[in-house]
Design an enzyme around this catalytic site. Sequence first.
Site, mmCIF file in Angstrom:
data_model
loop_
_atom_site.group_PDB
_atom_site.id
_atom_site.type_symbol
_atom_site.label_atom_id
_atom_site.label_comp_id
_atom_site.label_asym_id
_atom_site.label_seq_id
_atom_site.Cartn_x
_atom_site.Cartn_y
_atom_site.Cartn_z
ATOM 1 N N GLU A 192 -6.607 -7.587 -1.402
ATOM 2 C CA GLU A 192 -7.323 -7.386 -0.142
ATOM 3 C C GLU A 192 -8.720 -6.881 -0.447
ATOM 4 O OE1 GLU A 192 -5.497 -5.039 2.933
ATOM 5 O OE2 GLU A 192 -3.465 -5.715 2.409
ATOM 6 N N GLU B 83 0.807 -1.231 0.000
ATOM 7 C CA GLU B 83 0.000 0.000 0.000
ATOM 8 C C GLU B 83 0.835 1.273 0.000
ATOM 9 O OE1 GLU B 83 -2.878 -0.281 3.160
ATOM 10 O OE2 GLU B 83 -4.205 -1.535 1.962
#
Length: 811
Positions: free
Chosen positions: A460, A387
Amino acid sequence: MKERTAFNDNWLYKPSFDAADPFGAAETEGYVQVELPHTNKILPYNCFDEAECQFISCYKKIFRVKREWEDKTLLLEFEGVMLACEVWCNGIPVGGHEGGFTPFQVDLTKAVKPGEENILIVKVDSTERKDIPPFGNVVDYLTYGGIYREAWLTAADPVHLSRLFLDCPEPLEEEKTLRCSCEITARQACKAMVKVTLYSPQGDRVGEKTEEVALQQGKGKYLVTLSDLKGIELWEPDTPALYTAEAEVAVSKERDICRERFGFRLACFTTEGFFLNGRKMKLIGLNRHQSWPYAGYAMPRRIQRKDARILKEELGCNMVRTSHYPQSRHFLDACDELGLLVMEEIPGWQHIGDEAWKERSLKELEDMIIRDYNRPSIVLWGVRINESQDDHNFYERTNALAHSMDSGRQTGGTRYIQRSELLEDVYTYNDFTHDGGKAVFRPQPDTTGLEYPVPLLVTESNGHMYPTKRFDQEQRLTEHTLRHLRVINESLGREDLAGGISWCAFDYHTHGCFGSGDKICYHGVMDMFRNPKYAAYAYSSQKDPKRQIVMEPVTAASRGEKDGGGMVPFYVMTNCDFVRVYKNGKQVADFYPQKEEFPHLAHPPVMIVHLMEADVLSVFSEEDRLQFQEYLGKRMKEGTLTGLTQEDIAYLAKMAQKYGLDMRGLVTTVIKSAGGWGDASNNLVLEGFLDGRPVCRREIGEGKYAAGIVVKADDAVLFADGDTYDATRITVEAIDNMGNRMPFIQECVEVTLKGPGRLIGPARFPLIGGSSSFWVRTVGETGSLRVLIEGMTGKAECTLEIMAGGSEKGE
C-alpha cells in the site's frame, strides 16, 4: 453422475428473524421475493448510518427435488453469506457457517423429501460480531450483509469427485509433469478406475492417464500423475494459457466427472525482485475492495469480472491485492483469463482476537487455499491480518498451514510497522512515507530492520495520505496524480523492490471513524462507480501506445481555478512522444515528457509550462529563446510568474533592451504566457505525436459551455437465462461544446427503463464531478431494454438487448 444446478432464483426474504421461522409452513406473508446475489439492505450512496445493514434476517426457499434423487447425496453450497448463518431444511438443522468470505456446504440428504415440497430457512446474522474475523475492533471497510454470492444444489452419487488439486513441480522443463490430486467421496470402500485427461486452451487432448485405486470410506485424496507432457504453453500476463484437467471416477456403471482450469507457470519472489517463468518482472498494481454503491457486495458475475478488466485493460496494472479478504471467484476467474497477478489474503484489519478467533482465521485461510489452489493468477498468499502487530505463535501457524497445503506458493504478511518479525517468505509492507516531498519509500533496512536483504513488496501507498474526490480543486487532483506517478517511478527504479501495489483502485464505503465523514474513503484512483479520477491516467498512460493511445490533460483549463490565477502549468498524462499546443489557433510550442523528474517511467507526464505563441519569440536568438522558455517554465513551476520579483524585472529589462522591445509589452507577454488576466478566453488544442505524426487531439479551454449529456453502457447485450441475473453499468456524463466532461456542473438526472430490466439503486441522482453511473439488471425476460436519461441540460438514451443464451456468453 452428479448434477449441479443453480439455486439462486425464487428466494423469499424478510429483514427479521423469529425463533419459529425454521419450523413454519410455506407461508410468504412478510417476505419479498429476491434472487441471489442479494444484499440485505440497499443503502444510499453516502451519509447513511453504517448500522443500517447490521441486523439478523431470514431467507426462505420453497423447492422440490426429483424423486430419482432419493439415493443421492444432496449438498447445498453457498459461495458467500455475510457474516454468519444457520440453515434448516424442513425444520431440521443441517448446518451453518461463521465467516463471510469463503464458501461452505450443508448436507440436505437426510432432511429433504424427494418429489415433495421442501422448505429451506437460512438465518443470516450480519451484525459485526467480535468473535468472527475481520471484526473485534474497528474496521476500515463495510462488509454489508445478506446471501451476497451465488448458491448451488448438487445431487451426487455414492462415489463422486469433489475437486482437483493440480501441481506442476518443474513448469520450466521442456517435458512437464502434472500431479492431479483427486478428492473423492465414497459411501463405502471399493475399487474404482480414475482417469485424468489434460486439454489445451484450444480444447485438444495433450495427456491422459488411467489408474485403478482403492477408495476408502468417506473423503480422501488420490494422486494421478501425467508425465512427459510436451508442447505446453506457459501462463504469461500477455498470453495467459489456461489448460483444463478433467478427472473421471468410475465404479461399476456409475461415473462422475470434475474439471478444473490450470496454468503452467513458475512465480518466485527473491531478493533481486519478482520472477515469472524465469524472467524478472516489476509488479505495478492497485488494491481492490469488492464493493459498489447501493448493492454493497452483492453483484453478479459480469460486474465482478469487469473490475479485473478495468485493472488490467483500462489501467494497465499487472497486479492486484484482494484487500482485505478472499474475493469473488468471478473476479479471480477473470484474473486467470486476463493474466492479472493476484495477492490474496485472509480477512482482517489490524485486530487479532482471542484463541477461538485465531482458530476461525486459520479455517478461513484453509478454505481460501482450497478454493483458489489451482489459480495461476495467485502468486502470493497473504497470511497475516492486514496491518496487525506481530504475533509469533499465530503467524508461525498461518505460515505453516499455508506451506503444508501449498508448497508451490510463497507467503506474505502485510504490515505497516517497521522492523516487524519476518516469518513469511516475502516482506510485504504498507509504505506511507510519501507525503508530497522527495522521500517516496523507506530504504529496505529501515523497513525490515534486518542486516541482510529479503524479498520486499510494497502493498500500500498513498490512499489516506491524500484522499481526493473527483470534483476537488485542480491542484489537489494534480498532486494526487503526481503522487501516484512518484510511487510507480520509485517502484520501477528500486532494485530491491519486487514492485508496488498502491492504495487503491476504487473508493469504498467505511465506518464513521474513517473516511471523509460521509461513510466513503476517497482513496481510489477511481470513484465507487468506477469512473476515473485524473490519477487513473497515471497508470493508463504507462501502457504501450500500441495497445491504447492515452492523452489526458489534468486541468480545468480555466485561469480562475488555480491558486493565484493562470492556466499553466498543467500536466498531460500521455504515452505520446510529445504534445504540441495551439492557443486560439496559433502554435505555442512542443512539450516533452519530464524524464528528469520521472526517470524510470516508460511514459513520464508532459508539463505545459507556458502559453506564449511561438511567433512572439521569433526575434530572439535560438540560445535566448531556449533560455527564455526555461525561465518561464521555472517560474511557472514555482507559481511566481504572475507576481514578478525585482530579479524578474531586471531580467526582462535586459531582454527588452537587447532586442529593442517595449518593456511593458514584454511584461504583458509574460503574464499572458500564464494565461493572462482580464483578457479574452484562451482556447487550446493539444496534439499528441508518435513517431513524428499526430495521433490524437484534444480541445480544451475557457470558451466552454454545457452542451448536453451522453450515456454509455459497458455492454450492449445481457442474458436473461443464466445461473443468476445479469447486469451492466451505464455511465452518464455532462459534456461541454468541446466534448469534455464538465466537472463542476450541478446536474441531476433521472433514469427511466422501458422493457425487461430493473435498476439497482435510485432512479434519480446527481452527477458527481460531471459524471455518474448506475447499474441495470435482467429480470428473466428477453427483449429490448430502452434506458432513458433526462437532466437539466438535455436527454440521452441507449438500448440493451436482453437475450437467451446464458450469462457465460457475450463478455
